[in-house]
Design a protein around this motif. Structure first.
Motif, short mmCIF file in Angstrom:
data_model
loop_
_atom_site.label_atom_id
_atom_site.label_comp_id
_atom_site.label_asym_id
_atom_site.label_seq_id
_atom_site.Cartn_x
_atom_site.Cartn_y
_atom_site.Cartn_z
N PRO A 63 -38.08 -34.56 28.82
CA PRO A 63 -37.51 -33.34 29.41
C PRO A 63 -36.18 -32.97 28.75
N VAL A 64 -35.93 -31.66 28.66
CA VAL A 64 -34.69 -31.14 28.10
C VAL A 64 -34.07 -30.18 29.10
N THR A 65 -32.78 -30.35 29.35
CA THR A 65 -32.02 -29.46 30.22
C THR A 65 -30.78 -29.01 29.46
N CYS A 66 -30.51 -27.71 29.49
CA CYS A 66 -29.31 -27.20 28.83
C CYS A 66 -28.29 -26.80 29.89
N VAL A 67 -27.04 -27.23 29.70
CA VAL A 67 -25.97 -26.87 30.63
C VAL A 67 -24.81 -26.26 29.85
N GLY A 68 -23.98 -25.50 30.57
CA GLY A 68 -22.81 -24.92 29.94
C GLY A 68 -21.57 -25.72 30.28
N ILE A 69 -20.52 -25.03 30.76
CA ILE A 69 -19.29 -25.74 31.09
C ILE A 69 -19.29 -26.28 32.51
N GLY A 70 -20.41 -26.09 33.23
CA GLY A 70 -20.56 -26.72 34.54
C GLY A 70 -19.89 -26.00 35.68
#
Length: 317
Positions: A63-70
Motif C-alpha cells: 500500500p502507498v499513502t501520500c501525505v502533505g505537511i499534516g
C-alpha cells in the motif's frame, strides 16, 4: 511487518533511489495534532523522477499513502501499513513565475508561500492561500478554499505521478472539482500545478492578505495543536453553528476538545491520542444529528489502523 523488515524485503529494488527512506517513522512528529501511530516506511523522494522510479520499483501489493505537511491529517494509533510518501521541500517546494500571469507551484510548497510569491509577482487572486495552513498538494486534492475563493479558480494544469510511476498532466476540468473535493484518481500523487492570477497592485494584494490573516487570528485557534476545520459545511448552514447548537462548544474527551474560540476546530490540548480525537469527532457528529437532523461529514482526513481494542465506530444516521 516492521519498517525495517519491509525495507530489507525490498532489497535491491530500491538501489537506485536517491530520496530518504525512514523505517517505522513516527507520524505524530508530522501531523499538526501531534498524535497517532507510525508509518511502516516513510519515503521522501528527491524529485519527480525519483518518485516515479520508486513507484515503478515498488511491488503492487504494498500500500502507498501520500501525505502533505499534516495540517488536516489524523493518523490512527495503529499506524499506517506499507509506504507513506511525503514530498520533500527541496524537490517539490519551489514556486516560480512562468509567464505574465502564471506561477508554477510545487506540491509541497506551503499555501502561504504561494500567496507570498504571488505578491512578489504582482499577481492578484492568491490572497486566500495566506490563510490556509497546508501545502499545494493538499489544496489540489481537496479544492481548499477560504474567504470566498477556491483552489480550482486558480488552477490551469496539474502534474501527477500514478501508482505505476507514469506521468499525467491534468486540466482543471479533468480534476473534477466540487466543494472540498476532487474526483481525480486517488492513486495520483500531485507534484506541481500551473496556476493563474491577474495583475494587481502590491498594496491591494497586501491589504487582502492582511484581512485574511486578521480574520484567521481573531476567530481561529491558530496557536493550538489542531487540524483546522473538522467538518465540511452542510448545505445552507455552517458546521460551527450546528456544533454550537448541539452544545458541543468546548466539549471534551480526555485531552481532545472542540475549541471554545471556533467550535469546528478540534484541539489536542495535551496528550490526546488519535483514538481520543476521532471518538470526539464521531460523538459530535451524533449529537449534531440528534439536535438538528444534519449529518456532518469529516473534512479532516483520517488514515491508518486502529490500535487493537481502540476502534471508533463511525456514526451512521
Amino acid at each position: 511487518m516492521s519498517g525495517a523488515a519491509l525495507l530489507a524485503a525490498l532489497g535491491d529494488r530500491l538501489g537506485a533511489i536517491r530520496g530518504r527512506l525512514t523505517p517505522d517513522a513516527d507520524m505524530a512528529k508530522i501531523t499538526w495534532f501531534r498524535a497517532g501511530g507510525s508509518a511502516e516506511l516513510l519515503f521522501q523522494p528527491a524529485d519527480e523522477e525519483d518518485l516515479a522510479n520508486f513507484l515503478r520499483a515498488l511491488p503492487e501489493e504494498i500500500p502507498v499513502t501520500c501525505v502533505g505537511i499534516g495540517s488536516n491529517l489524523l493518523v490512527r494509533d495503529g499506524g499506517l501499513e506499507g509506504v507513506v510518501i511525503r514530498l520533500s521541500a527541496k524537490g517539490f517546494g519551489e514556486v516560480v513565475r512562468v509567464g505574465a500571469t502564471q506561477l508554477r507551484a510545487g506540491a509541497s510548497a506551503p499555501d502561504k508561500r504561494v500567496a507570498a510569491a504571488a505578491l512578489d509577482a504582482g499577481l492578484g487572486g492568491f490572497h486566500f492561500f495566506h490563510g490556509i495552513p497546508g501545502s499545494i498538494g493538499g489544496a489540489l486534492r481537496m479544492n481548499a478554499g477560504a474567504n470566498g475563493v477556491e483552489t480550482r479558480q486558480r488552477v490551469r494544469e496539474v502534474r501527477a505521478i500514478d501508482r505505476r510511476g507514469e506521468l499525467h498532466i491534468l486540466s482543471v476540468e479533468a480534476m473534477g472539482y466540487a466543494y472540498r473535493h476532487s474526483s481525480a484518481a486517488p492513486d495520483l500523487i500531485f507534484t506541481s500545478a500551473l496556476m493563474e492570477g491577474e495583475p494587481a497592485e502590491s498594496a491591494e494584494i497586501r491589504a487582502r492578505m492582511n484581512e485574511v490573516q486578521h480574520h484567521r487570528e481573531t476567530v481561529q485557534p491558530v496557536r493550538e495543536k489542531t487540524g483546522g476545520s473538522t467538518f465540511k459545511n452542510p448545505d445552507g448552514t455552517s458546521a460551527w453553528k450546528e456544533i454550537d447548537r448541539a452544545g458541543c462548544r468546548g466539549f471534551r474527551i480526555g485531552d481532545a476538545l472542540m475549541s471554545e474560540m471556533h467550535c469546528n476546530f478540534m484541539i489536542n490540548a495535551g496528550a490526546a491520542t488519535g483514538h481520543d480525537l476521532e471518538r470526539l469527532g464521531e460523538t459530535v457528529r451524533r449529537r449534531v444529528h440528534e439536535t438538528s437532523g444534519i449529518l456532518l461529514h469529516w473534512e479532516i482526513k483520517r488514515l491508518g489502523r486502529f490500535a487493537p481494542g481502540h476502534e471508533v465506530q463511525a456514526f451512521v444516521a
